[in-house]
Scaffold this motif. Structure first.
Motif, PDB file in Angstrom:
ATOM      1  N   SER A  31       0.869  -1.182   0.000  1.00 34.94           N
ATOM      2  CA  SER A  31       0.000   0.000   0.000  1.00 34.94           C
ATOM      3  C   SER A  31       0.899   1.224   0.000  1.00 34.94           C
ATOM      4  CB  SER A  31      -0.899   0.057   1.244  1.00 34.94           C
ATOM      5  OG  SER A  31      -1.938  -0.871   1.191  1.00 34.94           O
ATOM      6  N   GLY A  32       0.531   2.222  -0.754  1.00 28.96           N
ATOM      7  CA  GLY A  32       1.342   3.431  -0.758  1.00 28.96           C
ATOM      8  C   GLY A  32       0.594   4.597  -1.345  1.00 28.96           C
ATOM      9  N   GLY A  33       0.945   5.786  -0.908  1.00 26.34           N
ATOM     10  CA  GLY A  33       0.298   6.984  -1.424  1.00 26.34           C
ATOM     11  C   GLY A  33       0.747   8.201  -0.634  1.00 26.34           C
ATOM     12  N   PHE A  34       0.042   9.303  -0.833  1.00 25.17           N
ATOM     13  CA  PHE A  34       0.359  10.552  -0.141  1.00 25.17           C
ATOM     14  C   PHE A  34      -0.482  10.631   1.121  1.00 25.17           C
ATOM     15  CE2 PHE A  34       0.412  15.150   0.575  1.00 25.17           C
ATOM     16  CZ  PHE A  34       1.766  15.406   0.422  1.00 25.17           C
ATOM     17  N   GLY A  35       0.148  10.959   2.236  1.00 23.76           N
ATOM     18  CA  GLY A  35      -0.558  11.120   3.503  1.00 23.76           C
ATOM     19  C   GLY A  35      -0.897  12.576   3.738  1.00 23.76           C
ATOM     20  N   PRO A  36      -2.151  12.986   3.500  1.00 22.22           N
ATOM     21  CA  PRO A  36      -2.503  14.405   3.635  1.00 22.22           C
ATOM     22  C   PRO A  36      -2.256  14.979   5.025  1.00 22.22           C
ATOM     23  CG  PRO A  36      -4.180  13.262   2.379  1.00 22.22           C
ATOM     24  CD  PRO A  36      -3.270  12.203   2.936  1.00 22.22           C
ATOM     25  N   SER A  37      -2.473  14.189   6.075  1.00 21.72           N
ATOM     26  CA  SER A  37      -2.268  14.697   7.436  1.00 21.72           C
ATOM     27  C   SER A  37      -0.793  14.963   7.711  1.00 21.72           C
ATOM     28  CB  SER A  37      -2.793  13.702   8.466  1.00 21.72           C
ATOM     29  OG  SER A  37      -4.138  13.366   8.215  1.00 21.72           O
ATOM     30  N   LEU A  38       0.074  14.213   7.049  1.00 22.20           N
ATOM     31  CA  LEU A  38       1.517  14.337   7.230  1.00 22.20           C
ATOM     32  C   LEU A  38       2.142  15.253   6.192  1.00 22.20           C
ATOM     33  CD1 LEU A  38       2.172  10.518   7.683  1.00 22.20           C
ATOM     34  CD2 LEU A  38       2.249  12.216   9.508  1.00 22.20           C
ATOM     35  N   ASN A  39       1.389  15.517   5.126  1.00 13.48           N
ATOM     36  CA  ASN A  39       1.919  16.254   3.980  1.00 13.48           C
ATOM     37  C   ASN A  39       3.188  15.589   3.452  1.00 13.48           C
ATOM     38  OD1 ASN A  39       1.875  18.321   2.049  1.00 13.48           O
ATOM     39  ND2 ASN A  39       3.249  19.616   3.257  1.00 13.48           N
TER      40      ASN A  39
END
Length: 381
Positions: free
Chosen positions: A329-337
């Protein structure tokens, strides 16, 4: 998990509401589901972390396991034949995370099991629910009646304002703790409510008769703190929370030990426990508890800004030609930016801080093994 033939897609009881709210519908696990609403995935994600998000998870399977003896303990012991968890120890009004395992110790599905006093209530994954029900009937029909609750919708209300939103229409909401579960009156409807979810946030899952689902959801969405949230943000929220997605991070080839789910297997089912073993794959799983597994699911943080997606091969260094694992699983973490991922590595390379490399479009990108969850959970204990 995407449906191959769109003509065969099913619709949840909230389909019309999704269209009315501007939901963008996509095929998922055999259903037409909203991937996002007009606010967009980023805003939906951040709103759930800051206030409350409402998710339609009616595609999930809901099942009742009713003991033929009338004793819920007999249903618990029967289910323990199929899962490595202590089900007998789940008190009335409580819920536990579990996995169905196969003969090799691989995971057939993960599920939630609640004790409703006179029977067990199970929630299973959408893509596996037909096979799960058949699995239960094949192995437990001697001790239990298996009742599919297909006439019910399931919604999740998640976020720091989920409690205050639900408390307006459910008197018991504030008194519930994480993993409390059972029948509750919500507005004017008889529901099943658990204080749980799959975002890492405090929240609730509400099972409601299908014919009342739209009315109940409309009441919740009348609260300005609550926004409808699609599959896109649901995926980024659970990834930040370090939670497994079945068919991606866990499957029939991964054991609970390899998947870093040891915490879910209680001492009573391990070697030396009161009811050690007795579940499919016990020999392999318990051996891994004792001697370790060859590989392990880990959290991964990219050192740059480029997201590393599912399927990317992992390498021990920037030049080696033999992959040692892959991203699940992988992607951009909005909470972490920042980008985040999970994947499997050989156990000797699974320590926090270890650097590995993912191959993305012909380039090797450095990743650091990191502790999960990436965003601390806020469950109400």
């Amino acid at each position: 998990m995407l449906a191959r033939d769109e003509s065969d897609l099913k619709r949840t009881p909230l389909y019309a509401l999704h269209l009315a709210r501007g939901g963008k519908m996509v095929p998922f696990a055999g259903y037409e589901m909203p991937v996002q609403y007009p606010a967009g995935v980023l805003k939906e994600h951040l709103h759930t972390r800051a206030a409350a998000g409402l998710f339609d998870v009616s595609h999930m399977g809901q099942l009742a396991l009713r003991p033929k003896s009338g004793r819920v303990s007999d249903a618990a012991l029967a289910l323990e034949r199929l899962v490595p968890q202590d089900i007998l120890g789940v008190a009335p009004g409580r819920q536990r995370y579990a996995q169905f395992t196969n003969a090799d110790g691989g995971i057939l599905d993960d599920l939630m099991v609640a004790n409703f006093g006179d029977h067990l209530f199970l929630v299973v994954n959408a893509a596996c629910k037909t096979e799960d029900e058949a699995h239960l009937r094949r192995h437990l029909s001697d001790a239990c009646d298996i009742d599919s609750r297909s006439g019910r919708a399931l919604i999740a209300l998640q976020g720091p304002r989920a409690e205050s939103a639900l408390a307006k229409i459910c008197a018991d909401a504030r008194s519930m703790k994480f993993m409390d579960a059972g029948p509750r009156r919500v507005a004017e409807f008889d529901c099943f409510v658990s204080r749980s979810g799959y975002t890492g946030e405090d929240g609730f899952e509400i099972s409601v008769p299908a014919e009342h689902a739209e009315a109940l959801v409309t009441q919740l969405l009348d609260n300005p703190d609550v926004l409808p949230i699609g599959l896109g943000a649901r995926d980024s929220l659970r990834l930040e929370a370090g939670l497994c997605l079945y068919g991606h991070d866990i499957d029939t080839t991964t054991t609970p030990v390899e998947a870093a789910l040891e915490w879910s297997v209680q001492k009573s089912r391990r070697k030396g426990g009161a009811r050690a073993g007795g579940f499919p794959g016990a020999e392999n799983i318990l051996d891994q508890f004792e001697h370790g597994a060859l590989r392990r699911r880990v959290g991964l943080k990219a050192q740059g800004r480029a997201p590393v997606r599912e399927g990317a091969p992992l390498f021990a260094d920037s030049t080696s030609t033999e992959a040692i694992g892959k991203v699940t699983s992988g992607g951009f973490g909005p909470s972490l930016n920042a980008p985040v991922a999970m994947g499997y590595l050989p156990t000797p390379l699974s320590g926090i801080g270890t650097t590995v490399f993912a191959e993305v479009r012909g380039q090797r990108l450095p990743l650091a093994v990191a502790a999960a969850p990436f965003v601390p959970n806020t469950y109400k204990r």
